[in-house]
Motif scaffolding. Sequence first.
Motif, PDB file in Angstrom:
ATOM      1  N   VAL A  17     -15.182  -6.293   8.780  1.00 13.75           N
ATOM      2  CA  VAL A  17     -14.877  -7.286   7.612  1.00 13.75           C
ATOM      3  C   VAL A  17     -13.290  -7.595   7.527  1.00 13.75           C
ATOM      4  N   ARG A  18     -13.283  -8.962   7.301  1.00 16.45           N
ATOM      5  CA  ARG A  18     -11.805  -9.468   7.264  1.00 16.45           C
ATOM      6  C   ARG A  18     -11.446  -9.470   5.654  1.00 16.45           C
ATOM      7  N   PRO A  19     -10.266  -8.581   5.501  1.00 16.88           N
ATOM      8  CA  PRO A  19      -9.886  -8.425   4.122  1.00 16.88           C
ATOM      9  C   PRO A  19      -9.601  -9.739   3.456  1.00 16.88           C
ATOM     10  N   PHE A  20      -9.798  -9.963   2.120  1.00 20.11           N
ATOM     11  CA  PHE A  20      -9.403 -11.033   1.358  1.00 20.11           C
ATOM     12  C   PHE A  20      -7.759 -11.151   1.277  1.00 20.11           C
ATOM     13  N   VAL A  21      -7.076  -9.804   1.330  1.00 23.41           N
ATOM     14  CA  VAL A  21      -5.855  -9.984   1.200  1.00 23.41           C
ATOM     15  C   VAL A  21      -4.854  -9.875   2.373  1.00 23.41           C
ATOM     16  N   GLY A  22      -4.029 -10.725   2.369  1.00 23.26           N
ATOM     17  CA  GLY A  22      -2.957 -10.729   3.749  1.00 23.26           C
ATOM     18  C   GLY A  22      -1.815  -9.656   3.633  1.00 23.26           C
ATOM     19  N   PHE A  23      -2.342  -8.662   4.166  1.00 23.29           N
ATOM     20  CA  PHE A  23      -1.116  -7.497   4.230  1.00 23.29           C
ATOM     21  C   PHE A  23       0.285  -7.662   4.278  1.00 23.29           C
ATOM     22  N   THR A  24       0.417  -8.567   5.342  1.00 28.64           N
ATOM     23  CA  THR A  24       1.854  -8.939   5.840  1.00 28.64           C
ATOM     24  C   THR A  24       2.727 -10.030   4.961  1.00 28.64           C
ATOM     25  N   LYS A  25       2.077 -10.343   3.677  1.00 32.86           N
ATOM     26  CA  LYS A  25       2.744 -11.275   3.099  1.00 32.86           C
ATOM     27  C   LYS A  25       2.531 -11.014   1.366  1.00 32.86           C
ATOM     28  N   LEU A  26       2.747  -9.693   1.242  1.00 38.27           N
ATOM     29  CA  LEU A  26       2.631  -9.261  -0.193  1.00 38.27           C
ATOM     30  C   LEU A  26       3.891  -9.411  -0.877  1.00 38.27           C
ATOM     31  N   ASP A  27       3.752  -9.731  -2.189  1.00 39.07           N
ATOM     32  CA  ASP A  27       4.934  -9.911  -3.082  1.00 39.07           C
ATOM     33  C   ASP A  27       4.712  -9.294  -4.505  1.00 39.07           C
ATOM     34  N   ILE A  28       3.740  -9.994  -5.170  1.00 39.00           N
ATOM     35  CA  ILE A  28       3.279  -9.624  -6.545  1.00 39.00           C
ATOM     36  C   ILE A  28       1.937  -8.653  -6.413  1.00 39.00           C
ATOM     37  N   VAL A  29       2.058  -7.462  -6.920  1.00 36.16           N
ATOM     38  CA  VAL A  29       0.724  -6.871  -7.073  1.00 36.16           C
ATOM     39  C   VAL A  29       0.436  -6.340  -8.398  1.00 36.16           C
ATOM     40  N   GLY A  30      -0.735  -5.764  -8.749  1.00 38.86           N
ATOM     41  CA  GLY A  30      -1.073  -5.359  -9.880  1.00 38.86           C
ATOM     42  C   GLY A  30      -1.487  -3.782  -9.928  1.00 38.86           C
ATOM     43  N   ILE A  31      -1.067  -2.922 -10.705  1.00 42.03           N
ATOM     44  CA  ILE A  31      -1.652  -1.715 -10.659  1.00 42.03           C
ATOM     45  C   ILE A  31      -2.844  -1.345 -11.817  1.00 42.03           C
ATOM     46  N   VAL A  32      -3.891  -1.008 -11.525  1.00 38.63           N
ATOM     47  CA  VAL A  32      -4.802  -0.911 -12.513  1.00 38.63           C
ATOM     48  C   VAL A  32      -4.467   0.256 -13.317  1.00 38.63           C
ATOM     49  N   VAL A  33      -3.849   0.181 -14.548  1.00 37.83           N
ATOM     50  CA  VAL A  33      -3.769   1.237 -15.460  1.00 37.83           C
ATOM     51  C   VAL A  33      -4.746   1.423 -16.363  1.00 37.83           C
TER      52      VAL A  33
END
Length: 350
Positions: free
Chosen positions: A255-271
């Motif tokens: 499976v190819r991930p939807f996320v590009g892990f080498t260009k992360l900038d803004i993320v959201g933590i599910v609280v």
Amino acid sequence: MRDTRESRLLLVLLIAIAFALITVDIRGGEESPVDGARQAAATVFGPVENGVAAAVDPVGNAIGAVRASGTRHDKITALEQENAALKVRLGSDDRNRSRVRELDKMLKKSDAGQYGIKAAEVIAIGAAQGFSWTVTIDAGSRDGLKRDMTVLNGDGLVGRVTTVGPDTATVLLANDPDFTVGTRMESTDELGFATGQGSRPLSVQFLNGKAKVKKGDRLVTFGSSKDKPFVPGVPVGEVVRVDPSGGDLTRTVYVRPFVGFTKLDIVGIVVQAPREDPRDAVLPKKAAKPAKPKPTPTVTVTISPNGDIVDTSGNVVGNIHQSTGPSGSPDPNPSGNATPNADNAVNEQR
């Protein structure tokens, strides 16, 4: 010359004479009595002045050029600094616009899944805790973060929180070899476990060895007990390769991930986890399939022995021996001059 009383008197006398000549010259104008003497002096000293000027002018010009170049250099330096500042500002604006788009996309994802998220910025990457694929974010326990919280962005699953400090936290990315998450396939609900493989696609083992899986199928997170470390419905990736089961109890796909892990900038933590499983609601809409081209209709006509042209419904639509000209009268040179035959048939494409 020795400084004596006579020399001082001579100096005073010469100065007085000079002032007198200047006064007479000014009052005389063009008819000044000293005009001849002036012209004679100009005749004698003119060539000398020209020679001195020729020798001195290049130096003066060079000095002027150096001074002007210094001024131009200062102006150029100032302009270069202004341009650099403008580029930085424009670049910053471009980056801000890009981050706004990322944040907007992430908020839409969280709204679709009814996730309560805390936005954070990736401030460092690397093996902060001995892991191969980790990032550090600028949010911590003071922002309500805890260990084993789901991390996502506008594309899908990013990872899970592993270590929390007062102001920062470490996130283990989904492509790390030590990362495993339960998955559910879109539509068919087939369950499996996805494991990170670094820069390669995720390896997913389905519990059903006979599960029907094809390239292009999509997966979401299945969810964990009490929603830790994973909440349900977060997009994981798309199937790019399917290995034959070979009679095994489980089946492996990539499976190819939807996320590009080498260009992360803004993320959201599910609280805050969703009240209900969003199922496939968070997955992006599939691109519409291109419409199939409509076939061109084909009409078959038959020529009877008398020259009539008959269509498939039995209607006479013309005669090869009769053709009208522009005025509606029979054409003296009809194009259908061939001898008809009962077996002749013409297929006409329209």
